[in-house]
Design a protein around this motif. Structure first.
Motif, PDB file in Angstrom:
ATOM      1  N   GLN A 207       8.781  10.908   3.422  1.00 56.85           N
ATOM      2  CA  GLN A 207       8.482   9.884   2.420  1.00 56.85           C
ATOM      3  C   GLN A 207       7.011   9.503   2.425  1.00 56.85           C
ATOM      4  O   GLN A 207       6.407   9.390   3.474  1.00 56.85           O
ATOM      5  CB  GLN A 207       9.262   8.597   2.716  1.00 56.85           C
ATOM      6  N   VAL A 208       6.493   9.302   1.226  1.00 51.87           N
ATOM      7  CA  VAL A 208       5.181   8.690   1.081  1.00 51.87           C
ATOM      8  C   VAL A 208       5.421   7.384   0.346  1.00 51.87           C
ATOM      9  O   VAL A 208       6.157   7.354  -0.632  1.00 51.87           O
ATOM     10  CB  VAL A 208       4.236   9.584   0.249  1.00 51.87           C
ATOM     11  N   ARG A 209       4.852   6.311   0.852  1.00 49.52           N
ATOM     12  CA  ARG A 209       5.130   5.014   0.236  1.00 49.52           C
ATOM     13  C   ARG A 209       3.897   4.467  -0.462  1.00 49.52           C
ATOM     14  O   ARG A 209       2.821   4.414   0.126  1.00 49.52           O
ATOM     15  CB  ARG A 209       5.635   4.044   1.298  1.00 49.52           C
ATOM     16  N   LEU A 210       4.078   4.086  -1.715  1.00 52.01           N
ATOM     17  CA  LEU A 210       2.996   3.465  -2.471  1.00 52.01           C
ATOM     18  C   LEU A 210       3.232   1.962  -2.502  1.00 52.01           C
ATOM     19  O   LEU A 210       4.332   1.498  -2.789  1.00 52.01           O
ATOM     20  CB  LEU A 210       2.924   4.004  -3.900  1.00 52.01           C
ATOM     21  N   THR A 211       2.181   1.224  -2.229  1.00 51.67           N
ATOM     22  CA  THR A 211       2.261  -0.227  -2.161  1.00 51.67           C
ATOM     23  C   THR A 211       2.405  -0.843  -3.556  1.00 51.67           C
ATOM     24  O   THR A 211       1.753  -0.411  -4.495  1.00 51.67           O
ATOM     25  CB  THR A 211       0.961  -0.742  -1.514  1.00 51.67           C
ATOM     26  N   ALA A 212       3.262  -1.871  -3.656  1.00 56.34           N
ATOM     27  CA  ALA A 212       3.393  -2.587  -4.923  1.00 56.34           C
ATOM     28  C   ALA A 212       2.094  -3.305  -5.233  1.00 56.34           C
ATOM     29  O   ALA A 212       1.478  -3.887  -4.344  1.00 56.34           O
ATOM     30  CB  ALA A 212       4.542  -3.585  -4.833  1.00 56.34           C
ATOM     31  N   ARG A 213       1.656  -3.254  -6.492  1.00 58.56           N
ATOM     32  CA  ARG A 213       0.464  -3.981  -6.912  1.00 58.56           C
ATOM     33  C   ARG A 213       0.898  -5.339  -7.457  1.00 58.56           C
ATOM     34  O   ARG A 213       1.939  -5.437  -8.102  1.00 58.56           O
ATOM     35  CB  ARG A 213      -0.296  -3.208  -8.003  1.00 58.56           C
ATOM     36  N   PRO A 214       0.097  -6.389  -7.227  1.00 60.00           N
ATOM     37  CA  PRO A 214       0.493  -7.719  -7.699  1.00 60.00           C
ATOM     38  C   PRO A 214       0.235  -7.874  -9.192  1.00 60.00           C
ATOM     39  O   PRO A 214      -0.521  -8.720  -9.616  1.00 60.00           O
ATOM     40  CB  PRO A 214      -0.410  -8.652  -6.886  1.00 60.00           C
ATOM     41  N   THR A 215       0.891  -7.059  -9.999  1.00 60.88           N
ATOM     42  CA  THR A 215       0.628  -7.052 -11.432  1.00 60.88           C
ATOM     43  C   THR A 215       1.867  -6.564 -12.164  1.00 60.88           C
ATOM     44  O   THR A 215       2.758  -5.998 -11.552  1.00 60.88           O
ATOM     45  CB  THR A 215      -0.553  -6.107 -11.738  1.00 60.88           C
ATOM     46  N   ALA A 216       1.896  -6.821 -13.475  1.00 65.92           N
ATOM     47  CA  ALA A 216       3.008  -6.320 -14.277  1.00 65.92           C
ATOM     48  C   ALA A 216       2.541  -5.201 -15.187  1.00 65.92           C
ATOM     49  O   ALA A 216       3.245  -4.781 -16.080  1.00 65.92           O
ATOM     50  CB  ALA A 216       3.618  -7.458 -15.091  1.00 65.92           C
ATOM     51  N   SER A 217       1.318  -4.729 -14.999  1.00 66.45           N
ATOM     52  CA  SER A 217       0.831  -3.609 -15.787  1.00 66.45           C
ATOM     53  C   SER A 217      -0.198  -2.854 -14.976  1.00 66.45           C
ATOM     54  O   SER A 217      -1.244  -3.376 -14.627  1.00 66.45           O
ATOM     55  CB  SER A 217       0.188  -4.108 -17.080  1.00 66.45           C
ATOM     56  N   ILE A 218       0.138  -1.612 -14.651  1.00 64.14           N
ATOM     57  CA  ILE A 218      -0.761  -0.787 -13.851  1.00 64.14           C
ATOM     58  C   ILE A 218      -1.935  -0.335 -14.720  1.00 64.14           C
ATOM     59  O   ILE A 218      -1.731   0.169 -15.815  1.00 64.14           O
ATOM     60  CB  ILE A 218       0.018   0.442 -13.322  1.00 64.14           C
TER      61      ILE A 218
ATOM     62  N   GLY B 262      -7.735   0.724 -12.490  1.00 63.55           N
ATOM     63  CA  GLY B 262      -8.174   0.169 -11.213  1.00 63.55           C
ATOM     64  C   GLY B 262      -7.059   0.226 -10.170  1.00 63.55           C
ATOM     65  O   GLY B 262      -7.295   0.582  -9.006  1.00 63.55           O
ATOM     66  N   ASP B 263      -5.822  -0.130 -10.592  1.00 60.66           N
ATOM     67  CA  ASP B 263      -4.685  -0.038  -9.670  1.00 60.66           C
ATOM     68  C   ASP B 263      -4.473   1.403  -9.221  1.00 60.66           C
ATOM     69  O   ASP B 263      -4.208   1.675  -8.052  1.00 60.66           O
ATOM     70  CB  ASP B 263      -3.410  -0.541 -10.356  1.00 60.66           C
ATOM     71  N   VAL B 264      -4.584   2.326 -10.190  1.00 61.66           N
ATOM     72  CA  VAL B 264      -4.390   3.749  -9.878  1.00 61.66           C
ATOM     73  C   VAL B 264      -5.421   4.196  -8.843  1.00 61.66           C
ATOM     74  O   VAL B 264      -5.090   4.859  -7.861  1.00 61.66           O
ATOM     75  CB  VAL B 264      -4.477   4.616 -11.161  1.00 61.66           C
ATOM     76  N   ALA B 265      -6.683   3.788  -9.049  1.00 59.42           N
ATOM     77  CA  ALA B 265      -7.737   4.184  -8.119  1.00 59.42           C
ATOM     78  C   ALA B 265      -7.480   3.610  -6.728  1.00 59.42           C
ATOM     79  O   ALA B 265      -7.655   4.302  -5.720  1.00 59.42           O
ATOM     80  CB  ALA B 265      -9.094   3.722  -8.657  1.00 59.42           C
ATOM     81  N   ALA B 266      -7.010   2.350  -6.677  1.00 60.04           N
ATOM     82  CA  ALA B 266      -6.733   1.729  -5.374  1.00 60.04           C
ATOM     83  C   ALA B 266      -5.596   2.457  -4.660  1.00 60.04           C
ATOM     84  O   ALA B 266      -5.676   2.732  -3.458  1.00 60.04           O
ATOM     85  CB  ALA B 266      -6.389   0.255  -5.566  1.00 60.04           C
ATOM     86  N   LEU B 267      -4.534   2.778  -5.409  1.00 57.50           N
ATOM     87  CA  LEU B 267      -3.407   3.487  -4.799  1.00 57.50           C
ATOM     88  C   LEU B 267      -3.840   4.885  -4.352  1.00 57.50           C
ATOM     89  O   LEU B 267      -3.425   5.367  -3.290  1.00 57.50           O
ATOM     90  CB  LEU B 267      -2.240   3.580  -5.785  1.00 57.50           C
ATOM     91  N   ALA B 268      -4.678   5.533  -5.164  1.00 53.98           N
ATOM     92  CA  ALA B 268      -5.146   6.881  -4.827  1.00 53.98           C
ATOM     93  C   ALA B 268      -5.996   6.842  -3.562  1.00 53.98           C
ATOM     94  O   ALA B 268      -5.881   7.706  -2.691  1.00 53.98           O
ATOM     95  CB  ALA B 268      -5.942   7.476  -5.992  1.00 53.98           C
ATOM     96  N   ALA B 269      -6.843   5.801  -3.437  1.00 57.52           N
ATOM     97  CA  ALA B 269      -7.689   5.679  -2.247  1.00 57.52           C
ATOM     98  C   ALA B 269      -6.806   5.510  -1.010  1.00 57.52           C
ATOM     99  O   ALA B 269      -7.069   6.083   0.042  1.00 57.52           O
ATOM    100  CB  ALA B 269      -8.642   4.505  -2.408  1.00 57.52           C
ATOM    101  N   GLY B 270      -5.719   4.729  -1.163  1.00 55.20           N
ATOM    102  CA  GLY B 270      -4.810   4.526  -0.046  1.00 55.20           C
ATOM    103  C   GLY B 270      -4.107   5.803   0.372  1.00 55.20           C
ATOM    104  O   GLY B 270      -3.685   5.963   1.510  1.00 55.20           O
ATOM    105  N   LEU B 271      -4.002   6.720  -0.566  1.00 59.13           N
ATOM    106  CA  LEU B 271      -3.280   7.969  -0.310  1.00 59.13           C
ATOM    107  C   LEU B 271      -4.127   8.956   0.476  1.00 59.13           C
ATOM    108  O   LEU B 271      -3.617   9.818   1.170  1.00 59.13           O
ATOM    109  CB  LEU B 271      -2.904   8.588  -1.666  1.00 59.13           C
ATOM    110  N   SER B 272      -5.454   8.834   0.353  1.00 61.72           N
ATOM    111  CA  SER B 272      -6.285   9.896   0.931  1.00 61.72           C
ATOM    112  C   SER B 272      -7.141   9.422   2.100  1.00 61.72           C
ATOM    113  O   SER B 272      -7.912  10.195   2.633  1.00 61.72           O
ATOM    114  CB  SER B 272      -7.174  10.498  -0.169  1.00 61.72           C
ATOM    115  N   THR B 273      -7.042   8.137   2.480  1.00 63.68           N
ATOM    116  CA  THR B 273      -7.865   7.698   3.601  1.00 63.68           C
ATOM    117  C   THR B 273      -7.001   7.357   4.811  1.00 63.68           C
ATOM    118  O   THR B 273      -5.813   7.140   4.673  1.00 63.68           O
ATOM    119  CB  THR B 273      -8.683   6.448   3.231  1.00 63.68           C
TER     120      THR B 273
END
Lengths: 370, 295
Positions: B270-281, B284-295
């Protein structure tokens, strides 16, 4: 505003529309339970092949293609029934009802082209859903039919469904293959039509032979299908039929729902109410800033756990605010009074008890605290 | 959590984008499009040449991955193009306008999926991109989509359709070229559906399954039990904070139970993506999640 009281009231048919993943099936189940509690004899039809409805209603063996009674503890007045649409089986019933004799019906249902239509033609599922609606509406065991529409790419497929086969048969392709004769239609042999020969080269000639045989077997039945389609359309337009739009408070589903509301209106139908599922509770009247300020104060004093509690309140209020902001276009489109809000519950909804809690929000006598 | 189940972030991106084609699949509402965008963003940021493919439906990816190329493939258009290129140059338009094309689609179910897959194969083989990410078909369509080629191999004995189906099947069944990323949420129904889908794919489609992506995982693990915490003399909004903490704790417990159940039921990492505190991705949210995936 007392939720869906006025909408469901004495409706004979409730159609739940909306995009996938917004809680359509759950909403349909909640309406079914509440209607039964109020003494109605209700049947809920789901098209979703997943076990959502069966799971929600606590039916361990899943749902059958025919209505089955759902036991509801403590409810004596009304009855709840549920079924899952079996598209090929339903299609076969419709063919048999329209065929002149068993032999014609057999020829059609054994045909591979027909089987492709029954299983894979886009729109067939919606078409059979509307047929099921027609059948159940006429069934004396039920005085309310609740339909959970398929999660179509085009959310309007269901409304256009009754005409799908009629339109298919209207295609020039059909006429291309058939030559009218004094006794009806004669199907051209594939070899005499260059265009058919060419198609045969692409998809294989067996496939084409099946198609021609299907049209041949179907000859004469299209009138019955057209009449039936008109009856279903009339039922959808009946005053006793109510459309419910179901959405969730995310931007993409809200956009979809607003677009859907427009399309429904263009088709001459009225959306009786819009249900917005899974809204985060607001947790009081305070603001995000209130909670954040308290968190900062606690942190300054070294009260780490207390700060975490205030931070959590700020987090949840942030999400609740964001959701209400996203909802705004839909509120403007359908009017605040037409929206019924259903809160996100602390636990996932997967039993009758949780459905009953949702029912209290959908059918509140007093407006539940949002 | 057994370490072989949950990928570390360092290997997550490598594993999820190990093939030249990645098809993202999942039921409506689980965030398939978000995951597609995150994979594309992360791979592009890592210096790979990335193409995103959207199927039918409304274009939703454009704004999420600025500067990554997005192609929209529509089955009806591709079927017309296919006929045009296969000896129907003169009559392709007429086939469409007369509705013959619908009859072809019905006579050979899956042909529309096959032309889409054929186009994807062409893009994958073009050498223009290192990675093609497909925002896969919605709802329960994934299995039908992935089995279109073998179905047509049975039906068509020869000719261009058979050639196309063979080439597509070669691509799908090659674990070095293609894998499917299944997306779910840490909730009961989506987890049930992922379990069903993963087994159906295993049984009916010979395609490599990538690690599962669990979207919108609530990262909060440190919401204390409010009955253990003193609010001092504060009164205002204390009840709200207590209610909010109980709500969050219950949801997190439920979420953990679902994540554990998924670990037990499906032998995929499993790879887990963190929930963003928003109702519309957004991008910027995509970039933050992507950064979390590769660091």
């Amino acid at each position: 505003m007392s939720g869906l009281d006025g909408v469901v009231g004495d409706a004979r048919v409730v159609v739940c529309c909306g995009s996938g993943g917004v809680g359509k099936t759950t909403t349909a189940a909640v309406i079914g339970i509440e209607a039964a509690r109020r003494g109605r004899n209700v049947v809920v039809v789901t098209i979703d092949p997943a076990r959502r409805l069966a799971d929600a209603l606590g039916l361990p063996d899943g749902l059958a293609g025919a209505p089955q009674r759902v036991p509801l503890a403590g409810i004596e007045a009304g009855e709840l029934w549920a079924m899952m649409l079996d598209t090929p089986a339903m299609f076969e019933r419709v063919v048999r009802a329209n065929a002149t004799d068993t032999e014609q019906a057999d020829r059609i249902v054994d045909n591979r082209f027909y089987q492709n239509i029954a299983e894979a033609l886009s729109g067939t599922q919606e078409y059979m859903a509307s047929e099921a609606l027609h059948e159940l509406h006429a069934d004396e065991r039920f005085d309310l039919v609740v339909v959970d529409t398929p999660p179509s790419r085009n959310a309007l497929d269901f409304l256009e469904a009754p005409g799908v086969l009629a339109r298919f048969l209207d295609h020039k392709a059909f006429r291309l293959m058939m030559v009218p004769t004094r006794t009806g239609f004669r199907v051209l042999s594939v070899a005499t039509q260059p265009i058919l020969r060419a198609i045969g080269r692409i998809v294989g000639s067996d496939v084409l032979t099946d198609a021609v045989a299907f049209f041949q077997a179907f000859a004469g039945m299209d009138v019955g299908f057209r009449e039936r389609a008109e009856e279903v359309t009339a039922l959808l337009h009946d005053d006793g039929t109510k459309f419910l739009l179901v959405s969730s408070p995310q931007r993409d589903t809200v956009t979809e729902a607003a677009w859907f509301a427009d399309q429904i209106a263009e088709q001459g139908f009225t959306v009786a109410a819009t249900v917005v599922n899974r809204l985060h509770p607001r947790f009081g009247d305070g603001s995000v800033a209130d909670a954040s300020r308290r968190a900062d104060t606690a942190r300054d004093r070294g009260e780490r756990e207390l700060a975490a509690l205030w931070d959590n309140l700020a987090d949840l209020r942030t999400v609740a605010q964001a959701e209400r902001r996203e909802l705004q276009p839909l509120v403007e489109r359908v009017g605040a009074e037409a929206i019924v809000e259903v809160p996100l519950l602390p636990s996932d909804v997967h039993d009758v008890a949780a459905l009953t809690v949702l029912g209290e929000h959908l059918f509140a006598v007093d407006d539940p605290a949002p | 959590m057994p370490p072989e189940i949950l990928l570390s972030n360092v290997t997550a991106l490598t594993e999820l984008t190990a093939t030249s084609l990645v098809i993202v699949a999942g039921k409506g509402g689980v965030g398939k499009t978000t995951v597609t965008a995150v994979l594309a963003r992360a791979a592009a940021d890592a210096g790979r040449r990335v193409l995103v493919v959207e199927l039918d439906g409304k274009p939703t990816l454009d704004g999420l991955v600025p500067d990554v190329e997005v192609r929209h493939l529509s089955a009806p258009d591709l079927l017309e193009e296919y006929l045009f290129e296969h000896g129907f140059r003169r009559i392709a338009k007429r086939l469409v306008s007369t509705g013959v094309i619908d009859v072809i689609g019905t006579a050979a179910p899956g042909i529309d999926d096959l032309v889409v897959l054929g186009k994807i194969k062409q893009l994958e083989r073009s050498g223009e991109w290192d990675l093609v990410v497909v925002d896969g078909p919605a709802a329960g369509h994934a299995i039908t989509f992935l089995t279109a080629a073998p179905g047509l191999l049975d039906a068509a004995r020869g000719g261009p359709v058979r050639e196309q189906a063979t080439a597509v099947q070669e691509m799908l069944s090659d674990p070095n070229r293609c894998q499917v990323v299944l997306v779910t949420l840490p909730e009961t129904t989506p987890v049930n559906e992922l379990i069903e889908t993963s087994y159906a794919i295993e049984e009916r489609v010979g395609v490599r399954l990538a690690p599962i992506v669990v979207n919108q995982v609530d990262p909060a693990t440190d919401v204390p039990d409010p009955s253990d915490v003193s609010f001092g003399r504060a009164r205002a909004q204390v009840d709200d904070a207590i209610a909010a903490a109980e709500f969050r704790r219950e949801r997190i417990a439920d979420q953990q139970a679902e994540l554990d159940r998924l670990v037990d039921a499906v032998p995929l990492r499993q790879v887990r993506l963190t929930a963003r505190p928003t109702a519309s991705i957004d991008a910027g949210d995509v970039a933050a999640l992507a950064a979390g995936l590769s660091t």
